[in-house]
Design a protein around this motif. Structure first.
Motif, mmCIF file in Angstrom:
data_model
loop_
_atom_site.group_PDB
_atom_site.id
_atom_site.type_symbol
_atom_site.label_atom_id
_atom_site.label_comp_id
_atom_site.label_asym_id
_atom_site.label_seq_id
_atom_site.Cartn_x
_atom_site.Cartn_y
_atom_site.Cartn_z
ATOM 1 N N GLY A 12 6.911 52.815 49.270
ATOM 2 C CA GLY A 12 8.157 53.305 49.845
ATOM 3 C C GLY A 12 9.405 52.556 49.410
ATOM 4 O O GLY A 12 10.509 52.871 49.838
ATOM 5 N N HIS A 13 9.247 51.555 48.554
ATOM 6 C CA HIS A 13 10.382 50.755 48.074
ATOM 7 C C HIS A 13 11.306 51.623 47.218
ATOM 8 O O HIS A 13 10.856 52.415 46.401
ATOM 9 C CB HIS A 13 9.846 49.569 47.257
ATOM 10 N N THR A 14 12.632 51.502 47.435
ATOM 11 C CA THR A 14 13.599 52.190 46.581
ATOM 12 C C THR A 14 14.317 51.161 45.717
ATOM 13 O O THR A 14 14.577 50.039 46.150
ATOM 14 C CB THR A 14 14.636 52.975 47.412
ATOM 15 N N PHE A 15 14.620 51.562 44.486
ATOM 16 C CA PHE A 15 15.254 50.651 43.542
ATOM 17 C C PHE A 15 16.024 51.447 42.500
ATOM 18 O O PHE A 15 15.891 52.659 42.401
ATOM 19 C CB PHE A 15 14.214 49.732 42.881
ATOM 20 N N GLU A 16 16.862 50.744 41.744
ATOM 21 C CA GLU A 16 17.693 51.370 40.723
ATOM 22 C C GLU A 16 17.265 50.918 39.336
ATOM 23 O O GLU A 16 16.837 49.782 39.146
ATOM 24 C CB GLU A 16 19.155 50.984 40.934
ATOM 25 N N VAL A 17 17.401 51.840 38.370
ATOM 26 C CA VAL A 17 17.075 51.526 36.976
ATOM 27 C C VAL A 17 18.181 52.091 36.096
ATOM 28 O O VAL A 17 18.604 53.234 36.268
ATOM 29 C CB VAL A 17 15.703 52.137 36.564
ATOM 30 N N ASN A 18 18.644 51.301 35.162
ATOM 31 C CA ASN A 18 19.638 51.698 34.180
ATOM 32 C C ASN A 18 18.928 52.175 32.918
ATOM 33 O O ASN A 18 18.167 51.415 32.333
ATOM 34 C CB ASN A 18 20.476 50.460 33.836
ATOM 35 N N HIS A 19 19.139 53.419 32.525
ATOM 36 C CA HIS A 19 18.601 53.894 31.248
ATOM 37 C C HIS A 19 19.363 55.110 30.770
ATOM 38 O O HIS A 19 20.052 55.765 31.535
ATOM 39 C CB HIS A 19 17.087 54.165 31.327
ATOM 40 N N ARG A 20 19.261 55.382 29.495
ATOM 41 C CA ARG A 20 19.946 56.539 28.905
ATOM 42 C C ARG A 20 19.381 57.839 29.451
ATOM 43 O O ARG A 20 18.214 57.917 29.830
ATOM 44 C CB ARG A 20 19.789 56.519 27.392
ATOM 45 N N MET A 21 20.218 58.866 29.471
ATOM 46 C CA MET A 21 19.768 60.175 29.953
ATOM 47 C C MET A 21 18.680 60.746 29.050
ATOM 48 O O MET A 21 17.804 61.458 29.511
ATOM 49 C CB MET A 21 20.945 61.152 30.050
ATOM 50 N N SER A 22 18.721 60.421 27.784
ATOM 51 C CA SER A 22 17.747 60.954 26.829
ATOM 52 C C SER A 22 16.397 60.242 26.920
ATOM 53 O O SER A 22 15.414 60.716 26.363
ATOM 54 C CB SER A 22 18.295 60.845 25.411
ATOM 55 N N GLU A 23 16.353 59.109 27.601
ATOM 56 C CA GLU A 23 15.112 58.345 27.736
ATOM 57 C C GLU A 23 14.310 58.814 28.951
ATOM 58 O O GLU A 23 14.872 59.231 29.947
ATOM 59 C CB GLU A 23 15.401 56.861 27.939
ATOM 60 N N THR A 24 13.009 58.720 28.832
ATOM 61 C CA THR A 24 12.115 58.882 29.974
ATOM 62 C C THR A 24 11.216 57.645 29.996
ATOM 63 O O THR A 24 10.057 57.707 29.570
ATOM 64 C CB THR A 24 11.276 60.181 29.887
ATOM 65 N N PRO A 25 11.779 56.550 30.486
ATOM 66 C CA PRO A 25 11.028 55.296 30.452
ATOM 67 C C PRO A 25 9.871 55.309 31.442
ATOM 68 O O PRO A 25 9.907 56.011 32.449
ATOM 69 C CB PRO A 25 12.065 54.255 30.857
#
Length: 76
Positions: A12-25
């Motif tokens: 249930g942990h929420t977090f943020e990730v920075n990545h390009r829109m074209s990426e699906t990390p």
């Protein structure tokens, strides 16, 4: 680069990730290391507004001639 919000289905942990829109990390939870995470709706990019894009500004007066306090209102 956009900032995306994710929620872990395991803990249930929420977090943020920075990545390009074209990426699906491949993203894993920072708390439990689970790969069962999903992107959730983020409101972090909306500045100066409230729910559904409504601004904090008051609604315009229906009286174009200066308002009802002046006695010029056609609504009363």
């Amino acid at each position: 680069m956009p900032l995306y919000d994710y929620k872990c289905d395991s803990c249930g942990h929420t977090f943020e990730v920075n990545h390009r829109m074209s990426e699906t990390p491949e993203i894993s939870c920072a708390q439990c290391d689970s790969k069962q995470v999903r992107k959730i709706l983020s409101t972090g990019g909306i500045l100066g507004s409230t729910k559904m894009g409504q601004s904090d500004a008051p609604a315009p007066s229906p009286c174009a001639g200066g308002g009802c306090a002046s006695g010029m209102c056609g609504l009363s």
